[in-house]
Every structure is written in structure tokens, then in C-alpha cells.
Design a protein around this motif. Sequence first.
Motif, PDB file in Angstrom:
ATOM      1  N   LYS A  22      10.677  51.434 106.261  1.00  0.00           N
ATOM      2  CA  LYS A  22       9.357  51.306 105.624  1.00  0.00           C
ATOM      3  C   LYS A  22       8.455  50.389 106.436  1.00  0.00           C
ATOM      4  N   TYR A  23       7.174  50.815 106.562  1.00  0.00           N
ATOM      5  CA  TYR A  23       6.163  50.020 107.231  1.00  0.00           C
ATOM      6  C   TYR A  23       4.944  49.934 106.317  1.00  0.00           C
ATOM      7  N   GLU A  24       4.453  48.694 106.140  1.00  0.00           N
ATOM      8  CA  GLU A  24       3.273  48.446 105.312  1.00  0.00           C
ATOM      9  C   GLU A  24       2.154  47.965 106.228  1.00  0.00           C
ATOM     10  N   LEU A  25       1.072  48.765 106.321  1.00  0.00           N
ATOM     11  CA  LEU A  25      -0.068  48.422 107.173  1.00  0.00           C
ATOM     12  C   LEU A  25      -1.216  47.945 106.289  1.00  0.00           C
ATOM     13  N   PRO A  79       2.432  59.472 103.843  1.00  0.00           N
ATOM     14  CA  PRO A  79       1.944  58.114 103.561  1.00  0.00           C
ATOM     15  C   PRO A  79       1.160  58.058 102.241  1.00  0.00           C
ATOM     16  N   ASP A  80       1.238  56.882 101.590  1.00  0.00           N
ATOM     17  CA  ASP A  80       0.423  56.649 100.400  1.00  0.00           C
ATOM     18  C   ASP A  80      -0.379  55.364 100.604  1.00  0.00           C
ATOM     19  N   VAL A 135       3.939  53.663 105.186  1.00  0.00           N
ATOM     20  CA  VAL A 135       4.504  54.732 106.019  1.00  0.00           C
ATOM     21  C   VAL A 135       6.020  54.611 105.956  1.00  0.00           C
ATOM     22  N   ASN A 136       6.696  55.678 105.451  1.00  0.00           N
ATOM     23  CA  ASN A 136       8.139  55.621 105.237  1.00  0.00           C
ATOM     24  C   ASN A 136       8.837  56.742 106.006  1.00  0.00           C
TER      25      ASN A 136
END
Length: 319
Positions: A43-46, A75-76, A89-90
Amino acid sequence: MKIFRFILVLALSAMALGANADISVYGRLEPSKIVIGDQAALKYELTQNKGDKVSCPMFADTITAGVELVEAVKPDTIDLGDGRIQVNVNYLVTAFDSGFYFIPALEFASGSETVKSKPLGLLVDPVQVEAEAEIKPIKEIMNAPFSWSELFYWIGIVLLILVIIAAVVYVLMKYVFKKKIEIIPQKEEPKIPPYTIAIQKLESIREAKGWQKDIKLFYTQITDVLREYIDAQFGINAMELTTDQILELVKKDKNFEEVRTLLKDMLELSDLVKFAKFVPLEDENNLSMINAFAFVEKTKPQPVPENETSAEEGKEAEK
């Protein structure tokens, strides 16, 4: 002098932080430890300004050597307020060999700015295999115990089905098919009387004038017509009988009293022609044709007078 340098470094660091404050990324693995074949979520959190477009890393089927991509989740976006959003982004990943896998830092770009995530590690453990169990011998086949209750259960179901079928048939016969279906008899085509058929065939023979072409065939045709007529009209199997046998049978039948001589002459003459190669005269041929017509006409059924029919009906009524 040292204080000035320290202040300058702080100012430059603040400027650098301010320059990269528009986009940030945070990555993690859930879980960071799996068993061979299991899946983990990368998991990436932008965090970025709303309206900015960010390009994310694209993978075909492998994240890094030994770590395979299972699925890239759509992505959500989460609205953080103050013009800021968070894009999640997962990726679903897995590994099919035990060991520790290093997932390098990934680059995310927004406009002219680029930011990298921190490296991550995935620990993959082998599948724990239990100690070999004791091998036991194969058990013998066991016969299922007989159950009377189960037998009566199925018998009851069968009887119930039969009762239902009988009830349905009874209702259909009593109420649905109660009215009898009228069967319209098929009209039988009127049969052509045997004497009519014989007359028609004799007419064809006379018109063909067969005695002028093949005398043997001519007499064979005439006698065959007479034999068929006798069979159909009087029930005498004349086609299978010889001339003597036919004459012996008709000798005792009153229907042939007037024509017995005609029949005898025609059959005997025909035998002479067919078997003795006798050639009759022209007058004899014409006479044979006339006698054949006369035989049929004199032996055909005669119509019953009306007064006799009425008398017979009266006798039947009295009985």
C-alpha cells in the motif's frame, strides 16, 4: 561564524522541505510476513494538492525479483480538506519461494516534482510440514446395517406417489374426460363388384384384338379373367385349380346351371391352345369372346324385386 552557518543550513533545509511539501508518499506492507503462496497488500498513500496529476509506477507481473504482482487495485481518493487529497494505491503481491525480499523505493511524480517511497522488506516463510503420520493398514469393507425404518420410509413415499397418481387419474376420468369423444367413422370407398371388373377387362381384351397377334396370350387372358371372377364372386379358388377341378366344382353349383357348357367349352379350348398348340378358327375366337361376356352376364348377382324385399322385412319384424 558557526552560528551564521547553522542558521543558513536551517534556512536551506526549510526551503527544501517547502519545495517538496506539495507531494508526499508513505508505503507499507500488510502483512510484512507471509507463508509461501499467501498474498500481501503493498500500500502507498500519496498526499498531494487537489487537481495535480501524479504518475505511479507501473508493473507487468513482477514487483521485484521473487515478488510477483497478483492484482493492481483501482486507486481511491480521500479528501483531506484545504485543497489537499490522499490517493491510495494498492497492489496485491505474493511469492513462491521462502526468504527475505527487498522491495526498493518507488518513484511517484507530480508535475516536475518527484518523490520516492521508503524501501520495504517482505519475509516469506516456508510451509510447515507436519511430521510423517503413522501409516495404518486399510480397514476391511463394512456392511451398512439394515434399517427397517428407512425401508418403511421409502415404501411410504412410493405408496403416497401411487395414491396421488390414482387420484389424478380418477379426477381426469370423472370430470375432464367424462364426455365421450365421438369417433367419426371413416367412409369406405364403394367396392367395384367383381362382375363389373370382369366386364371391363374383357372389353380391354376385345379392343386389343389379341387373337390377331398372339393367340396363346389371348386365350390365357380370357381364362384368367374368368378364373378371377369365379374366385371373387363365388369364393372358388379357380386360379389354383385345373380345368377338370373347376368343372367338377361348378357341376354341383346351381349358379352355373345355364353357363356350365359355356365355361366347359372355353376352358377346354383354352387348354388346347396353350398346351397342344391348337390354332382355332376366326369364328371360334369371336365365339370365345362372346361366350366370356355371356358367362359373366348370366352369373352376376340379380337385383332383388321390391315386393320380395318388403315381404322379407315383414317376416323379420314378426320374428
